[in-house]
Structure formats: C-alpha cells, structure tokens
Design a protein around this motif. Structure first.
Motif, PDB file in Angstrom:
ATOM      1  N   MET A   1       0.819  -1.180   0.000  1.00  0.00           N
ATOM      2  CA  MET A   1       0.000   0.000   0.000  1.00  0.00           C
ATOM      3  C   MET A   1       0.872   1.256   0.000  1.00  0.00           C
ATOM      4  SD  MET A   1      -3.054   1.129   2.576  1.00  0.00           S
ATOM      5  CE  MET A   1      -2.079   1.611   3.957  1.00  0.00           C
ATOM      6  N   PHE A   2       1.939   1.230   0.785  1.00  0.00           N
ATOM      7  CA  PHE A   2       2.827   2.396   0.827  1.00  0.00           C
ATOM      8  C   PHE A   2       3.541   2.612  -0.509  1.00  0.00           C
ATOM      9  CE2 PHE A   2       2.635   1.325   5.405  1.00  0.00           C
ATOM     10  CZ  PHE A   2       1.987   2.490   5.809  1.00  0.00           C
ATOM     11  N   LEU A   3       3.833   1.526  -1.190  1.00  0.00           N
ATOM     12  CA  LEU A   3       4.462   1.640  -2.502  1.00  0.00           C
ATOM     13  C   LEU A   3       3.520   2.319  -3.504  1.00  0.00           C
ATOM     14  CD1 LEU A   3       7.004   1.069  -4.089  1.00  0.00           C
ATOM     15  CD2 LEU A   3       6.125  -1.206  -4.570  1.00  0.00           C
ATOM     16  N   ILE A   4       2.245   2.007  -3.424  1.00  0.00           N
ATOM     17  CA  ILE A   4       1.255   2.655  -4.291  1.00  0.00           C
ATOM     18  C   ILE A   4       1.198   4.147  -3.994  1.00  0.00           C
ATOM     19  CG2 ILE A   4      -1.205   2.827  -4.834  1.00  0.00           C
ATOM     20  CD1 ILE A   4      -1.348  -0.222  -4.274  1.00  0.00           C
ATOM     21  N   LEU A   5       1.142   4.500  -2.733  1.00  0.00           N
ATOM     22  CA  LEU A   5       1.104   5.913  -2.355  1.00  0.00           C
ATOM     23  C   LEU A   5       2.376   6.640  -2.776  1.00  0.00           C
ATOM     24  CD1 LEU A   5      -0.521   5.647   1.185  1.00  0.00           C
ATOM     25  CD2 LEU A   5      -1.591   6.424  -0.942  1.00  0.00           C
ATOM     26  N   LEU A   6       3.511   5.968  -2.641  1.00  0.00           N
ATOM     27  CA  LEU A   6       4.776   6.562  -3.065  1.00  0.00           C
ATOM     28  C   LEU A   6       4.786   6.790  -4.581  1.00  0.00           C
ATOM     29  CD1 LEU A   6       7.675   7.447  -2.369  1.00  0.00           C
ATOM     30  CD2 LEU A   6       8.360   5.072  -2.777  1.00  0.00           C
TER      31      LEU A   6
END
Length: 59
Positions: free
Chosen positions: A1-6
C-alpha cells in the motif's frame, strides 16, 4: 500500500514540476496532457496490484 502511495506522490511531483511549461500551452493541449498523464501512472501500478491480488497466501 505504501508503494502505491509513493508511486502516486512521485508521479504527481513530476507532473507538477512540469506545470511552468505546460501552463504556457493552449488550454486544449493542456487538457490532453493532463488526461494522458492522469492515465499513464496506472500502467506501472498494474503489476503491483496483480501481485497484491495473486501473491502467495500465508499459512
């Protein structure tokens, strides 16, 4: 999920950094540019989402 936001944050920063040049273009050309760049960010996201759906199950 954090990779998507990044990914979204980095892509938005790149597009915003181009705004001084894009802002001088005619309005219809700007609209096409923002429409295309608004869709392009999904392409590198597809493999990540596929992995999240079909990744190995725990347990």
């Amino acid at each position: 999920m954090f990779l998507i936001l990044l990914l979204i944050a980095v892509w938005a920063a790149i597009i915003v950094s181009l705004s001084p040049w894009v802002g001088t273009w005619p309005v219809l050309v700007q609209a096409v540019f923002y429409l295309v760049t608004g869709v392009i960010w999904i392409m590198p996201l597809k493999p990540l989402l596929r992995w999240m759906e079909l990744g190995r199950r725990r347990g």
